[in-house]
Design an enzyme around this catalytic site. Structure first.
Site, PDB file in Angstrom:
ATOM      1  N   SER A 299      -4.845   8.861  -0.214  1.00  0.00           N
ATOM      2  CA  SER A 299      -4.235   9.923  -0.997  1.00  0.00           C
ATOM      3  C   SER A 299      -4.771   9.877  -2.427  1.00  0.00           C
ATOM      4  O   SER A 299      -4.905   8.801  -3.011  1.00  0.00           O
ATOM      5  CB  SER A 299      -2.716   9.717  -1.004  1.00  0.00           C
ATOM      6  OG  SER A 299      -2.125  10.692  -1.806  1.00  0.00           O
TER       7      SER A 299
ATOM      8  N   SER B  34      -4.873   6.712  -6.868  1.00  0.00           N
ATOM      9  CA  SER B  34      -5.128   6.924  -5.447  1.00  0.00           C
ATOM     10  C   SER B  34      -4.492   5.773  -4.673  1.00  0.00           C
ATOM     11  O   SER B  34      -4.105   4.759  -5.257  1.00  0.00           O
ATOM     12  CB  SER B  34      -6.641   6.958  -5.220  1.00  0.00           C
ATOM     13  OG  SER B  34      -6.944   7.214  -3.868  1.00  0.00           O
ATOM     14  N   LYS B  35      -4.345   5.919  -3.383  1.00  0.00           N
ATOM     15  CA  LYS B  35      -3.868   4.816  -2.550  1.00  0.00           C
ATOM     16  C   LYS B  35      -4.228   5.103  -1.115  1.00  0.00           C
ATOM     17  O   LYS B  35      -4.300   6.259  -0.707  1.00  0.00           O
ATOM     18  CB  LYS B  35      -2.344   4.688  -2.671  1.00  0.00           C
ATOM     19  CG  LYS B  35      -1.817   3.345  -2.251  1.00  0.00           C
ATOM     20  CD  LYS B  35      -2.036   2.333  -3.344  1.00  0.00           C
ATOM     21  CE  LYS B  35      -1.363   1.024  -3.079  1.00  0.00           C
ATOM     22  NZ  LYS B  35      -1.066   0.330  -4.344  1.00  0.00           N
ATOM     23  N   GLY B  36      -4.445   4.050  -0.356  1.00  0.00           N
ATOM     24  CA  GLY B  36      -4.774   4.229   1.052  1.00  0.00           C
ATOM     25  C   GLY B  36      -3.957   3.306   1.918  1.00  0.00           C
ATOM     26  O   GLY B  36      -3.351   2.346   1.431  1.00  0.00           O
TER      27      GLY B  36
ATOM     28  N   ASP C 106      -4.326  -4.521  -1.232  1.00  0.00           N
ATOM     29  CA  ASP C 106      -2.891  -4.271  -1.365  1.00  0.00           C
ATOM     30  C   ASP C 106      -2.231  -5.106  -0.260  1.00  0.00           C
ATOM     31  O   ASP C 106      -2.872  -6.000   0.294  1.00  0.00           O
ATOM     32  CB  ASP C 106      -2.588  -2.770  -1.228  1.00  0.00           C
ATOM     33  CG  ASP C 106      -1.234  -2.396  -1.809  1.00  0.00           C
ATOM     34  OD1 ASP C 106      -1.116  -2.303  -3.033  1.00  0.00           O
ATOM     35  OD2 ASP C 106      -0.268  -2.220  -1.032  1.00  0.00           O
TER      36      ASP C 106
END
Ligand code: GLU
Length: 476
Positions: free
Chosen positions: A61, A106-108, A149
């Protein structure tokens, strides 16, 4: 478990954002532009494992591209979903703005329980996921730079970096496509412990703020403070280790998946960690009382509570029972918007996630810069710095001959002073400075603006102001 009447994680982040934005004077269109997630990509891909094709679902995202590349970790967990990655991506935007890391957010995430797979299977899955993202520029040194993460670490980042390099053989900056890599694959010293180190520096800075301490009803120094930590993963472990070994804190409680350990005299973090690695949990650890209902220990008496694992652990169901006067959010989103309100009413001071756990992305920023400059920090200056220090020492020793014994230098001083800073020391100094400056920017808003009662709102005000300024500069 979070009660059912609780908003989702993303809604919770939006509610906190809205609370802050109500105190600002932003044009409504810009407010909306900053709040929403720009895009969320869902990828579904198959990997042939154990004789059959297994389909995996992953997300990346992108919350805000006011600065590029966008930045944020990739999480491996079965609960990963679109709402969660969007909330986490938004937090990345605010976090980077607050600590002045020049990135958008952002992050996934990948829906997977990594413990169910062998290492070579995880490599296949990670490389395939990386391929899907890289071919859409969702992994790219100047567009989108992932990092570790929950459930991922150096190993996964090395696979991602290698996968990207194979797909972009002529890109001289390929290594900058991901951070959190091992040192031998372009990583930087001090990245693994950076988030935990940042929590330590954040607390040290908080304890240098007399007004903040007064608001929390605390006095004195970190030394001797009773700390309860939830989650002894990478972040929690390092935070607890540094606070107990270097600042004299007593770790009186450690909450893990299979219950909590309590010992008012203080737990040995290293021993507990070794026990978890060897036995898969805290159960059976000898030097503590074990509570099967671990979450109940969140409400035990202590000076500092550190939720360092999942989002939503302090929620409408348990917020009223929290006794700690100070909570530092080492995890992302551990306190829901509803719980935040209850805790504020109780007078509990919360050092918010976007600041408290920003140490990770800060050192990621240093790693990215190192990769782009293709040189280790300190390589050019270190010996020159030592030579200059040697000049001073030689001169002082010459004077010493006239001044007599009372003026001679201690050998410890000489060795310490003579040593030029290596990469790790420079990283720590950069991280410490970042955490101090960012705290001070929130602190000023918190103490000086009559309408801001908490640090979270102050943090949002500082970061939204910066994001808004860069959108304005772009002509939006
Ligand atoms: N996943 C970490 C975070 O939530 C680190 C992100 C990064 O280094 O880009 O901040």
């Amino acid at each position: 478990m979070q009660p059912k009447n609780e908003p989702t994680f993303r809604q919770s982040v939006d509610m906190m954002f809205n609370r802050a934005v109500a105190k600002m004077d932003l044009p409504p269109g810009l407010e909306e532009k900053i709040r929403v997630c720009n895009a969320t990509y869902t990828v579904r891909f198959g990997v042939r494992l154990r004789g059959q094709i297994q389909t995996f679902v992953g997300y990346r995202s992108v919350h805000s591209e006011h600065m590029e590349p966008v930045k944020g970790g990739i999480r491996y967990a079965t609960e990963v979903n679109q709402d969660e990655v969007e909330a986490l991506a938004a937090l990345m935007t605010y976090k980077c703005a607050l600590v002045e890391a020049p990135f958008g957010g952002s992050k996934g995430g990948l829906c997977i329980d990594p413990r169910q797979y062998e290492e070579h299977e995880l490599e296949l899955i990670t490389r395939r996921f990386a391929y899907e993202l890289a071919k859409r520029d969702l992994i790219h040194p100047s567009q989108n730079v992932p990092a570790p993460d929950m459930g991922t670490g150096e190993r996964e980042m090395a696979w991602i970096a290698d996968q990207y390099a194979r797909m972009n053989t002529t890109d001289i900056n390929a290594r900058a496509c991901v951070t959190g890599k091992p040192l031998n694959a372009g990583g930087i010293s001090g990245r693994v412990e950076a988030t935990g180190r940042g929590v330590q520096y954040a607390l040290r800075e908080f304890f240098r703020d007399p007004k903040g301490l007064e608001k929390a009803g605390l006095t004195g120094k970190l030394d001797g403070k009773r700390v309860i930590i939830q989650g002894l993963g990478n972040v929690g472990y390092h935070a607890a280790k540094f606070l107990s070994e270097e600042d004299g804190c007593k770790i009186t409680g450690i909450i893990e998946r299979d219950g909590a350990l309590v010992n008012e005299a203080g737990l040995n973090v290293e021993n507990v960690r070794e026990w978890i690695v060897a036995n898969g949990g805290v159960t059976g650890y000898p030097d503590a009382t074990h509570h099967a209902e671990g979450a109940a220990v969140l409400g035990a008496a202590c000076d500092i509570l550190i939720p360092a694992a999942l989002e939503g652990v302090i929620n409408l169901g348990n917020a009223a029972g929290i006794q700690a006067p100070l909570i530092i959010e080492a995890a992302n989103g551990p306190i829901t918007a509803g719980a935040d309100e209850i805790l504020r009413e109780k007078g509990i001071v919360i050092i918010p996630d976007m600041y408290a756990n920003a140490g990770g992305v800060t050192v990621s920023y240093f790693e990215w810069v190192k990769n782009l400059s293709h040189i280790r920090f300190g390589r050019m200056q270190r010996r020159q710095e030592e030579a200059r220090h040697q000049l001073v020492i030689d001169e002082l020793e010459r004077l010493d001959r006239y001044l007599g014994d009372a003026w001679s230098m201690t050998p410890e001083f000489k060795t310490k002073y003579l040593r030029g800073a290596d990469e790790l020391e420079l990283v720590r100094s950069g991280l410490d400075d970042t955490m101090r400056v960012a705290y001070q920017s929130m602190r000023d808003v918190w103490h000086e603006r009559g309408d801001v009662e908490d640090l979270r709102t102050a943090a949002y005000l500082v970061s939204i102001t910066k994001v808004a300024a860069s959108y304005r500069a772009k002509g939006l």
